[in-house]
Design a protein around this motif. Structure first.
Motif, PDB file in Angstrom:
ATOM      1  N   GLY A 242       0.826  -1.212   0.000  1.00  0.00           N
ATOM      2  CA  GLY A 242       0.000   0.000   0.000  1.00  0.00           C
ATOM      3  C   GLY A 242       0.855   1.254   0.000  1.00  0.00           C
ATOM      4  O   GLY A 242       0.577   2.218  -0.720  1.00  0.00           O
ATOM      5  N   GLU A 243       1.921   1.252   0.792  1.00  0.00           N
ATOM      6  CA  GLU A 243       2.837   2.388   0.822  1.00  0.00           C
ATOM      7  C   GLU A 243       3.518   2.577  -0.539  1.00  0.00           C
ATOM      8  O   GLU A 243       3.737   3.707  -0.985  1.00  0.00           O
ATOM      9  N   THR A 244       3.846   1.466  -1.185  1.00  0.00           N
ATOM     10  CA  THR A 244       4.473   1.556  -2.513  1.00  0.00           C
ATOM     11  C   THR A 244       3.519   2.180  -3.520  1.00  0.00           C
ATOM     12  O   THR A 244       3.907   3.069  -4.294  1.00  0.00           O
ATOM     13  N   VAL A 245       2.274   1.728  -3.522  1.00  0.00           N
ATOM     14  CA  VAL A 245       1.287   2.285  -4.452  1.00  0.00           C
ATOM     15  C   VAL A 245       1.078   3.773  -4.171  1.00  0.00           C
ATOM     16  O   VAL A 245       1.004   4.592  -5.101  1.00  0.00           O
ATOM     17  N   MET A 246       1.023   4.152  -2.902  1.00  0.00           N
ATOM     18  CA  MET A 246       0.856   5.560  -2.550  1.00  0.00           C
ATOM     19  C   MET A 246       2.039   6.398  -3.031  1.00  0.00           C
ATOM     20  O   MET A 246       1.865   7.531  -3.491  1.00  0.00           O
ATOM     21  N   ARG A 247       3.227   5.838  -2.929  1.00  0.00           N
ATOM     22  CA  ARG A 247       4.426   6.569  -3.359  1.00  0.00           C
ATOM     23  C   ARG A 247       4.345   6.889  -4.853  1.00  0.00           C
ATOM     24  O   ARG A 247       4.676   7.999  -5.286  1.00  0.00           O
ATOM     25  N   PHE A 248       3.897   5.899  -5.630  1.00  0.00           N
ATOM     26  CA  PHE A 248       3.781   6.143  -7.067  1.00  0.00           C
ATOM     27  C   PHE A 248       2.563   6.996  -7.397  1.00  0.00           C
ATOM     28  O   PHE A 248       2.595   7.779  -8.356  1.00  0.00           O
ATOM     29  N   ALA A 249       1.497   6.888  -6.610  1.00  0.00           N
ATOM     30  CA  ALA A 249       0.334   7.750  -6.814  1.00  0.00           C
ATOM     31  C   ALA A 249       0.716   9.206  -6.584  1.00  0.00           C
ATOM     32  O   ALA A 249       0.244  10.105  -7.289  1.00  0.00           O
ATOM     33  N   GLU A 250       1.579   9.441  -5.630  1.00  0.00           N
ATOM     34  CA  GLU A 250       2.056  10.807  -5.401  1.00  0.00           C
ATOM     35  C   GLU A 250       2.889  11.288  -6.579  1.00  0.00           C
ATOM     36  O   GLU A 250       2.767  12.439  -7.023  1.00  0.00           O
TER      37      GLU A 250
END
Length: 267
Positions: A242-250
């Protein structure tokens, strides 16, 4: 007085242009319109300056007066925005981020836009291996059973969320959330963590994690997600991925001009 609405002056700042941009951005967030006095007070711009700017913007159809005499954005801005969208190259700007997300997770990646209460898949990057999911570019979906849909819903204004709910809920598996109250409670959890989980809600044996993508001004563009088989994504790994997806979403949000905190604070 919200003086910090006007961006700090750079070396080449033009004060009148800074005020003009502040007015346009402020009007974009107040759909019912604003009076000259309100704009002057809330932005800390002298009335004489605000009046001159508003008259100039109105003469170019960039703003207009509504029936109550308040100022709103004009339709010419819509035309300019559509021209900008036509010239925006998703392949060059966003796909490299999606490919890196695929390479880092080894999962299939989807980028979906929000449109009139539904999601539209605008890009799909296949994961490695022989497993292929049935999703496709151009596919429209209701939003309650997908991680991208739920990630978007968590940050929609109430009027748009009501539109989503009015379209109904998909009931695709026993895990699908099909009750409005339960769905709203679920959205609170998404805002708490910053990402959404599709835990076999759209298809048994498939899990997805999604995070919202914002545009300039904090407007929602859509969401990005990773999709894989349940066995490749145990629940204990939700937080890590989830943190990885958020990092790329940012990263995607920054590419679209969003400069605020990620994820956006929910009003």
């Amino acid at each position: 007085m919200i003086n910090d609405t006007i961006a700090p002056k750079s070396k080449y700042s033009v004060p009148a242009l800074e005020k003009t941009i502040a007015i346009l951005e402020h009007l974009s967030k107040t759909g019912k319109g604003q009076s000259l006095s309100d704009l002057s007070q809330e932005l800390g711009i002298p009335k004489t300056s605000a009046f001159s700017i508003l008259q100039t913007l109105e003469s170019h159809n960039l703003i207009r007066k509504n029936d109550n005499g308040q100022f709103q954005l004009g339709l010419k801005l819509y035309s300019l925005g559509m021209a900008s969208l036509r010239n925006f190259n998703i392949k060059e700007t966003l796909v490299p981020h999606l490919e890196r997300l695929r390479d880092e997770t080894h999962f299939t990646v989807h980028l979906c836009a929000y449109d009139k209460g539904e999601t539209v898949c605008i890009e799909k990057i296949e994961g490695p291996g022989t497993i292929r999911f049935l999703s496709y570019v151009g596919e429209r979906k209701l939003m309650n059973t997908t991680s991208v849909g739920k990630a978007i819903c968590a940050y929609l204004p109430e009027s748009e969320l009501q539109l989503v709910i009015s379209k109904g809920f998909n009931h695709l598996t026993p895990n699908s959330i099909t009750n409005e109250h339960a769905f709203r409670e679920h959205l609170k959890q998404i805002r708490q963590f910053g990402y959404a989980v599709d835990d076999e809600e759209g298809e048994i044996g498939v899990r997805c994690l999604g995070a919202p993508v914002f545009m300039e001004g904090g407007h929602l563009f859509g969401a990005v997600s990773v999709t894989t088989l349940k066995g490749n994504l145990p629940a204990q790994k939700f937080g890590e991925y989830g943190e990885t997806v958020m990092r790329f979403a940012e990263k995607l949000s920054r590419s679209l001009g969003y400069s605020g905190p990620y994820p956006l604070a929910y009003a």
